[in-house]
Structures are given as C-alpha cells and as structure tokens.
Write a protein that holds these residues in place. Structure first.
Motif, short mmCIF file in Angstrom:
data_model
loop_
_atom_site.label_atom_id
_atom_site.label_comp_id
_atom_site.label_asym_id
_atom_site.label_seq_id
_atom_site.Cartn_x
_atom_site.Cartn_y
_atom_site.Cartn_z
N ARG A 1 1.06 -1.14 0.23
CA ARG A 1 -0.29 -0.13 -0.12
C ARG A 1 0.61 1.65 -0.02
O ARG A 1 1.81 0.95 0.73
CB ARG A 1 -0.63 -0.51 1.17
N GLU A 2 0.34 2.14 -0.43
CA GLU A 2 1.43 3.45 -0.61
C GLU A 2 0.65 4.96 0.67
O GLU A 2 -0.43 4.45 1.01
CB GLU A 2 0.96 4.48 -2.57
N VAL A 3 1.49 5.26 1.24
CA VAL A 3 1.10 5.97 2.60
C VAL A 3 1.06 7.21 1.93
O VAL A 3 2.27 8.06 1.80
CB VAL A 3 1.98 5.43 3.71
N CYS A 4 0.02 8.55 2.85
CA CYS A 4 0.60 9.61 3.41
C CYS A 4 0.06 9.93 4.29
O CYS A 4 -0.54 9.63 4.75
CB CYS A 4 -0.36 9.98 1.75
N LEU A 5 1.10 11.16 4.54
CA LEU A 5 1.35 11.53 6.32
C LEU A 5 1.00 12.63 6.04
O LEU A 5 2.43 13.25 5.37
CB LEU A 5 3.15 10.57 6.75
N VAL A 6 -0.03 13.15 7.02
CA VAL A 6 -0.56 14.39 7.42
C VAL A 6 -0.09 15.16 8.30
O VAL A 6 -0.77 14.18 9.21
CB VAL A 6 -1.74 14.77 6.37
N PHE A 7 0.87 15.93 8.46
CA PHE A 7 1.24 16.48 10.06
C PHE A 7 -0.27 17.75 10.27
O PHE A 7 0.31 18.64 9.30
CB PHE A 7 1.91 17.26 9.36
N VAL A 8 -1.37 17.03 11.05
CA VAL A 8 -2.33 17.75 11.36
C VAL A 8 -2.29 19.19 11.70
O VAL A 8 -2.23 19.82 11.89
CB VAL A 8 -3.35 16.88 11.84
N THR A 9 -1.03 18.45 13.40
CA THR A 9 -0.86 19.85 14.12
C THR A 9 0.50 19.27 14.82
O THR A 9 1.03 17.95 15.04
CB THR A 9 -1.64 19.86 15.54
N GLY A 10 1.65 20.29 14.81
CA GLY A 10 2.62 19.89 15.81
C GLY A 10 3.95 19.79 15.09
O GLY A 10 4.14 19.89 13.67
N LYS A 11 4.77 19.32 15.43
CA LYS A 11 6.26 18.89 14.41
C LYS A 11 6.53 17.66 14.83
O LYS A 11 6.74 16.85 16.26
CB LYS A 11 7.57 19.36 15.27
N ASN A 15 11.01 9.44 8.76
CA ASN A 15 11.89 9.22 7.85
C ASN A 15 11.29 7.90 7.12
O ASN A 15 10.16 7.50 7.33
CB ASN A 15 12.10 7.72 9.07
N ALA A 16 11.49 7.66 5.60
CA ALA A 16 10.53 7.13 4.69
C ALA A 16 11.81 6.78 3.63
O ALA A 16 12.07 7.40 3.34
CB ALA A 16 9.87 8.69 4.26
N GLY A 17 11.12 5.73 3.58
CA GLY A 17 11.62 5.02 2.76
C GLY A 17 13.17 5.26 2.50
O GLY A 17 13.96 4.76 1.47
N GLY A 18 14.21 4.87 3.96
CA GLY A 18 15.68 4.96 4.24
C GLY A 18 15.90 5.95 3.84
O GLY A 18 17.32 6.81 4.27
N ASN A 19 14.81 6.97 4.00
CA ASN A 19 15.58 9.13 3.67
C ASN A 19 15.17 8.78 5.61
O ASN A 19 14.29 9.73 5.73
CB ASN A 19 14.58 9.55 2.68
N ASP A 20 15.93 10.72 5.47
CA ASP A 20 16.11 11.42 7.17
C ASP A 20 15.30 12.91 6.40
O ASP A 20 16.02 13.06 5.58
CB ASP A 20 17.21 11.01 7.61
N LEU A 21 14.12 12.22 6.40
CA LEU A 21 13.69 13.67 5.85
C LEU A 21 13.91 14.77 6.82
O LEU A 21 13.26 16.21 6.95
CB LEU A 21 12.28 13.45 5.58
N GLY A 22 14.30 14.90 8.38
CA GLY A 22 14.20 15.98 9.24
C GLY A 22 12.97 16.01 9.73
O GLY A 22 12.28 15.40 9.72
N LEU A 23 13.22 17.55 10.65
CA LEU A 23 11.50 17.67 10.90
C LEU A 23 11.09 18.54 10.48
O LEU A 23 10.92 19.52 9.63
CB LEU A 23 12.07 19.07 12.09
N LEU A 24 9.54 18.36 10.25
CA LEU A 24 8.77 18.18 10.00
C LEU A 24 7.37 19.00 10.49
O LEU A 24 7.19 18.64 11.83
CB LEU A 24 7.90 17.78 8.48
N GLY A 25 6.80 19.85 9.69
CA GLY A 25 5.46 19.99 10.51
C GLY A 25 5.79 21.57 11.16
O GLY A 25 6.90 21.95 11.52
N GLU A 26 5.21 23.18 11.12
CA GLU A 26 5.26 23.59 11.94
C GLU A 26 4.21 24.41 12.62
O GLU A 26 3.55 25.43 12.75
CB GLU A 26 5.31 24.57 10.66
N ASP A 45 9.18 1.21 4.32
CA ASP A 45 9.40 1.96 5.63
C ASP A 45 9.30 2.97 5.34
O ASP A 45 9.76 3.77 5.62
CB ASP A 45 10.35 0.95 5.99
N TRP A 46 8.66 3.22 6.94
CA TRP A 46 8.67 4.99 7.31
C TRP A 46 8.87 5.08 8.86
O TRP A 46 7.94 3.73 9.54
CB TRP A 46 7.68 5.56 6.45
#
Length: 68
Positions: A1-11, A15-26, A45-46
C-alpha cells in the motif's frame, strides 16, 4: 500500500524509504496554515518521532507498484 502522512498539528522527525526527512510540521493548530505531508511509496518503511505534541493522519491506498 502507498501511504501519505499528514502533519495535522505539531512537529516530528520523519523517515521514509530509508531517507531522513528531518523535522517537519510547523502549525500547532489545524487552523494555523497549510499542513505538511509526506508521500511514502508502496513497500517502503516509514517512521515519525514526535518533537512536540503531534497529531498525524495516516492515509493509505492500494499501490500499482513501480515506484512513483
């Protein structure tokens, strides 16, 4: 399955697919601007580690395979 992660609130640190995406959300309220989101390809993986109080929506759908 494909996944979409949505940061509704917070930070959080994502990490997705072995990639460090850092701090997200604001935004600290769902009405405080546009949300951040991450697309995770099928079979990847995520993880998300909360940096503040975090509300995360996880959406998924059947994938067709073959990456993006």
């Amino acid at each position: 399955r494909e996944v979409c992660l949505v940061f509704v609130t917070g930070k959080g640190k994502a990490n997705a697919g072995g990639n460090d995406l850092g701090l997200l959300g604001e935004r600290m309220s769902p009405f405080g601007g546009k949300p951040w989101s991450v697309y995770v390809p099928q079979g990847s993986d995520w993880s998300v580690t909360a940096d503040t109080d975090l509300e995360l929506a996880v959406c998924s759908a059947p994938g067709l395979g073959g990456g993006l």
